[in-house]
Design an enzyme around this catalytic site. Sequence first.
Site, short mmCIF file in Angstrom:
data_model
loop_
_atom_site.label_atom_id
_atom_site.label_comp_id
_atom_site.label_asym_id
_atom_site.label_seq_id
_atom_site.Cartn_x
_atom_site.Cartn_y
_atom_site.Cartn_z
N ASP A 140 0.84 -1.19 0.00
CA ASP A 140 0.00 0.00 0.00
C ASP A 140 0.88 1.25 0.00
OD1 ASP A 140 -2.93 1.15 0.81
OD2 ASP A 140 -1.36 2.26 1.87
N TYR A 165 3.13 9.73 -0.21
CA TYR A 165 4.22 9.03 0.49
C TYR A 165 5.56 9.25 -0.23
CZ TYR A 165 0.40 6.33 2.68
OH TYR A 165 -0.73 5.93 3.35
N LYS A 183 -2.77 5.94 -4.08
CA LYS A 183 -3.83 6.91 -3.76
C LYS A 183 -3.57 8.26 -4.40
CE LYS A 183 -3.75 4.73 0.77
NZ LYS A 183 -2.31 4.39 0.79
N HIS A 232 -7.45 9.65 -1.66
CA HIS A 232 -6.81 9.57 -0.34
C HIS A 232 -7.59 10.31 0.75
CE1 HIS A 232 -2.53 9.07 1.51
NE2 HIS A 232 -3.47 8.77 2.37
#
Length: 287
Positions: free
Chosen positions: A47, A52, A81, A113
């Site tokens: 994930d 990120y 996301k 997200h």
Amino acid sequence: MSSTPTVLLNTGVQIPLLGLGTYQLVGREEVYKAVDATLVAGYRSFDTAAVYRNEADLSRALKELLPKHGLTREDVFITSKLGPKDQGEKAMEGALCSLSQLDLGYIDLYLIHWPGTQGLDVADKCNPGNRAQSWATLEELHAQGKLKAIGVSNYTAAHMRELMQSCKVPPAVLQVEFHPTLFQSELRKVCEEYGVCFQAYSSLGKGELITDPVVLEVAKNCERTPGQVLLRWAVQQGIPVLPKSSNPERIQDNSRIFDFTLSDADMDRLSALDCGKKFCWDSSQVA
């Protein structure tokens, strides 16, 4: 695909009950080490997210490591996301960027997200329209086969009902914070009503729940770690989990949740900890 149990999504695709969360996992070497340990431990789900900033590093690691472990692209399940800065008009650009960064042909599951838009106030009346525009973009890429399944993260029950009234393709997954102190009863009912898979993040309450007296007692009684108990509590309810770690031993420990069962009494004791406590973000004020 997976050496761990799976759950059937409304798209007909199986999603593994256990995946590696990669939030705060940064740096090419750190990502490589974590992915290697994850594949060794039997996970087949990863994930990530645009925010990120590790999609490209995850891609590089998988391209190098999948052949090493005798695996192919089809053996793994990749979630990413859409970032809040790309909500609305920039959704196509954001999603295509994720596809390019991951460079794996397709993304198994792509989520919005956050229900809000970066730069807008949470109460801004443009938020619902931006969400709808983002969802239409995801539907388009889903129809093209680039996003095998689409879903949302951090949506409230109200956000979910709003989406279900306007969407052409229903969300396959809702990913939210979930653990014994945040049982999310209403959201789970909404997901059950609409056939949406309810997926958990922050299963350990940012690490705070592993020192909870009830969790510790249950762990002692079944000779497991507190982390394993918290993860087992979720997967025993059919809820996929995404524990995050860069430590190979911890990654291995987190995988050992399918060879024991919590008693009904222990499940109830853990569920009774519910008090609505959140350790992460609160989207309840997003219009």
